[in-house]
Every structure is written in structure tokens, then in C-alpha cells.
Write a protein that holds these residues in place. Structure first.
Motif, short mmCIF file in Angstrom:
data_model
loop_
_atom_site.label_atom_id
_atom_site.label_comp_id
_atom_site.label_asym_id
_atom_site.label_seq_id
_atom_site.Cartn_x
_atom_site.Cartn_y
_atom_site.Cartn_z
N ALA A 190 2.25 16.20 5.74
CA ALA A 190 1.30 17.16 6.30
C ALA A 190 -0.01 17.18 5.51
CB ALA A 190 1.92 18.55 6.33
N ALA A 191 0.05 16.82 4.25
CA ALA A 191 -1.13 16.88 3.38
C ALA A 191 -1.96 15.60 3.35
CB ALA A 191 -0.70 17.23 1.95
N VAL A 192 -1.43 14.48 3.80
CA VAL A 192 -2.10 13.20 3.57
C VAL A 192 -3.13 12.79 4.60
CG1 VAL A 192 -0.21 12.26 2.19
CG2 VAL A 192 -0.28 11.79 4.65
N ALA A 193 -3.17 13.43 5.73
CA ALA A 193 -4.17 13.12 6.77
C ALA A 193 -4.21 11.63 7.10
CB ALA A 193 -5.54 13.63 6.34
N GLY A 194 -3.04 11.04 7.35
CA GLY A 194 -2.97 9.64 7.76
C GLY A 194 -2.98 8.64 6.63
N GLN A 195 -3.09 9.09 5.39
CA GLN A 195 -3.05 8.16 4.27
C GLN A 195 -1.61 7.95 3.80
OE1 GLN A 195 -6.14 10.23 1.79
NE2 GLN A 195 -6.94 8.14 1.65
N ASP A 196 -1.45 7.07 2.82
CA ASP A 196 -0.13 6.73 2.31
C ASP A 196 0.32 7.67 1.21
OD1 ASP A 196 -0.18 4.59 4.07
OD2 ASP A 196 -0.57 3.09 2.52
N ILE A 197 1.61 7.60 0.91
CA ILE A 197 2.22 8.38 -0.16
C ILE A 197 2.66 7.42 -1.26
CG2 ILE A 197 4.22 9.82 -0.77
CD1 ILE A 197 4.05 10.95 2.11
N TRP A 198 2.44 7.83 -2.50
CA TRP A 198 2.80 7.00 -3.66
C TRP A 198 3.85 7.72 -4.49
CZ3 TRP A 198 -1.01 6.21 -8.30
CH2 TRP A 198 -0.43 5.36 -9.25
N ILE A 199 5.01 7.10 -4.63
CA ILE A 199 6.03 7.56 -5.57
C ILE A 199 5.66 6.91 -6.89
CG2 ILE A 199 8.49 7.82 -6.05
CD1 ILE A 199 7.48 8.94 -3.27
N VAL A 200 5.10 7.69 -7.81
CA VAL A 200 4.57 7.15 -9.06
C VAL A 200 5.70 6.84 -10.03
CG1 VAL A 200 3.02 7.61 -11.00
CG2 VAL A 200 2.45 8.47 -8.73
N GLY A 201 6.65 7.68 -10.15
CA GLY A 201 7.75 7.44 -11.08
C GLY A 201 8.67 8.63 -11.09
N GLY B 21 -3.88 -5.27 -7.21
CA GLY B 21 -4.24 -4.37 -8.30
C GLY B 21 -4.22 -2.91 -7.91
N TYR B 22 -4.24 -2.08 -8.93
CA TYR B 22 -4.14 -0.63 -8.80
C TYR B 22 -5.29 -0.04 -7.98
CZ TYR B 22 -4.51 4.26 -10.06
OH TYR B 22 -4.65 5.62 -10.00
N ASN B 23 -6.54 -0.47 -8.24
CA ASN B 23 -7.69 0.19 -7.62
C ASN B 23 -7.68 0.12 -6.10
OD1 ASN B 23 -8.58 1.04 -10.10
ND2 ASN B 23 -10.04 -0.63 -10.35
N ALA B 24 -7.39 -1.04 -5.53
CA ALA B 24 -7.33 -1.16 -4.07
C ALA B 24 -6.14 -0.38 -3.51
CB ALA B 24 -7.24 -2.63 -3.66
N PHE B 25 -5.02 -0.43 -4.21
CA PHE B 25 -3.83 0.32 -3.76
C PHE B 25 -4.12 1.81 -3.72
CE2 PHE B 25 -0.16 2.88 -4.96
CZ PHE B 25 0.72 2.56 -3.94
N GLU B 26 -4.69 2.34 -4.78
CA GLU B 26 -4.88 3.78 -4.92
C GLU B 26 -5.86 4.35 -3.89
OE1 GLU B 26 -6.37 7.56 -6.51
OE2 GLU B 26 -7.56 5.73 -6.49
N LYS B 27 -6.77 3.54 -3.37
CA LYS B 27 -7.76 4.01 -2.38
C LYS B 27 -7.10 4.51 -1.10
CE LYS B 27 -11.63 1.24 -3.96
NZ LYS B 27 -12.49 0.11 -3.69
N ASN B 28 -5.90 4.03 -0.79
CA ASN B 28 -5.21 4.40 0.45
C ASN B 28 -4.21 5.54 0.26
OD1 ASN B 28 -6.48 2.35 2.01
ND2 ASN B 28 -5.13 0.86 1.04
N ILE B 29 -4.15 6.11 -0.94
CA ILE B 29 -3.14 7.11 -1.26
C ILE B 29 -3.67 8.52 -1.00
CG2 ILE B 29 -1.70 8.07 -3.12
CD1 ILE B 29 -0.87 5.24 -2.03
N GLY B 30 -2.88 9.30 -0.25
CA GLY B 30 -3.26 10.68 0.05
C GLY B 30 -2.48 11.71 -0.72
N ALA B 31 -1.29 11.33 -1.25
CA ALA B 31 -0.47 12.27 -2.02
C ALA B 31 0.44 11.48 -2.95
CB ALA B 31 0.37 13.14 -1.09
N LEU B 32 0.83 12.13 -4.05
CA LEU B 32 1.67 11.50 -5.06
C LEU B 32 2.92 12.34 -5.31
CD1 LEU B 32 -1.48 10.96 -5.85
CD2 LEU B 32 -0.54 10.20 -7.99
#
Length: 179
Positions: free
Chosen positions: A104-115, A37-48
Motif C-alpha cells: 500500500a505504501a510503495v505506489a507501484g515500486q518494488d520492495i527490498w528485503i534488506v536483511g 550495482g546498488y544504485n540502479a537497484f535502489e532507484k526502483n525501491i519504494g519500501a524496505l
């Protein structure tokens, strides 16, 4: 740290209608806290990163409210209005340079290509897309914006059922030439 394309798709492979609408998706039964689901996925996202059509749909749907705290890069070739107080950046730069800024902005988190699918494909073409997450909705659209308008070879990593959705998580093995 990984770069993901997390999206929903109709069974016939479209992520939006010809009019760039996602209204078809909002009538479907899914649990944002459920499997994949979206909620668990989004917790690891640092930039979109998102395309301008997706951005404008979100802004219309949310009546001008911006719901993300992460810095967001919107790929566009035109001027569009930005929400007050949000870290939203307009760009028409190559995905490689923007991806470097995002890292450089995510501080070790993941990046999400939203669309959309073409934007995700550009990241894949540059060797910058690690995973594709697709939540397949029980609907067909007949036409619209394709899920990914190019060839990608993927490896299935995980599959789940989330209410009426069939969810798949894939690693990107290789990207082919754009169509």
C-alpha cells in the motif's frame, strides 16, 4: 512491482559474521554504479524490510544517521531507538500483514528485503519473495549468519561481474520447508 532480497554474501554463504558485522564487506572492491550495482537497484525501491540486527548495524555504522527516504519496517520483538525524521516502523507482525502494508505504501515500486536471510526466508515461505540478488564477495567467513537458512528453488535470470564481485539475480521458483 516485485519483492527482492538484495544482499552480499561471502563465498561460503554468510551475509554477516557471528557478531552481526558487515565490516568484511566494506573492504571489498565493488562499483555501486556498475553491473547489477546498488544504485540502479535502489532507484526502483519504494519500501524496505529489515531485521533488527541489520538495522542496528546500519545505525552504528552510519553513526545514527538514516540514509533511506523510503518507509522501512524493522522486524523486532524489543524496543529499539528510531532516527528522528525517518519513516521507520517497528513491527513483530507476520510478514503477510506487513507485506500488505508495504504494498500500500510503495505506489507501484518494488520492495527490498534488506536483511537478514531468515527474514527473507519468512517472506519466501509466505510466497511473497519474487527475486534473490546476491553479490558474492571474494572472502570466506567460516561462520556467521547464513545467506538463506532454508531451501529455495531458484532460476538464474542474470549474472555479471562487478569488479571483484560475482553477481547473480534469481527468480524464486518455490520455497521449501524451513530448517
Amino acid at each position: 512491482m516485485a519483492t527482492h532480497f538484495f544482499t552480499a554474501s561471502s563465498l561460503d554463504g554468510f551475509i554477516a559474521t557471528d557478531e552481526h558485522s558487515l565490516d568484511w564487506l566494506l573492504t571489498q572492491d565493488v562499483d555501486p554504479d556498475g553491473p547489477m550495482g546498488y544504485n540502479a537497484f535502489e532507484k526502483n525501491i519504494g519500501a524496505l524490510a529489515m531485521g533488527s540486527s541489520t538495522y542496528e548495524w546500519v545505525m552504528r555504522h552510519e553513526e545514527g544517521r538514516w540514509g533511506y527516504s523510503q518507509p522501512t519496517w524493522v522486524f523486532t520483538h524489543r524496543e529499539i531507538s528510531l532516527p528522528e525524521g525517518a519513516d521507520v516502523r517497528l513491527t513483530h507482525d507476520d510478514v503477510r500483514s506487513v507485506h500488505a502494508e508495504m504494498l500500500a505504501a510503495v505506489a507501484g515500486q518494488d520492495i527490498w528485503i534488506v536483511g537478514g536471510g531468515d527474514l527473507a526466508g519468512q517472506f519466501a515461505d509466505a510466497g511473497l519473495l519474487d527475486e534473490v540478488w546476491v553479490q558474492y564477495a571474494p572472502v570466506t567467513l567460516g561462520s556467521g549468519a547464513p545467506l538463506l537458512p532454508r531451501r529455495l528453488d531458484l532460476e538464474l535470470l542474470e549474472v555479471a561481474r562487478n569488479r571483484n564481485f560475482l553477481c547473480g539475480r534469481y527468480s524464486v521458483v518455490s520455497a521449501g520447508a524451513a530448517k
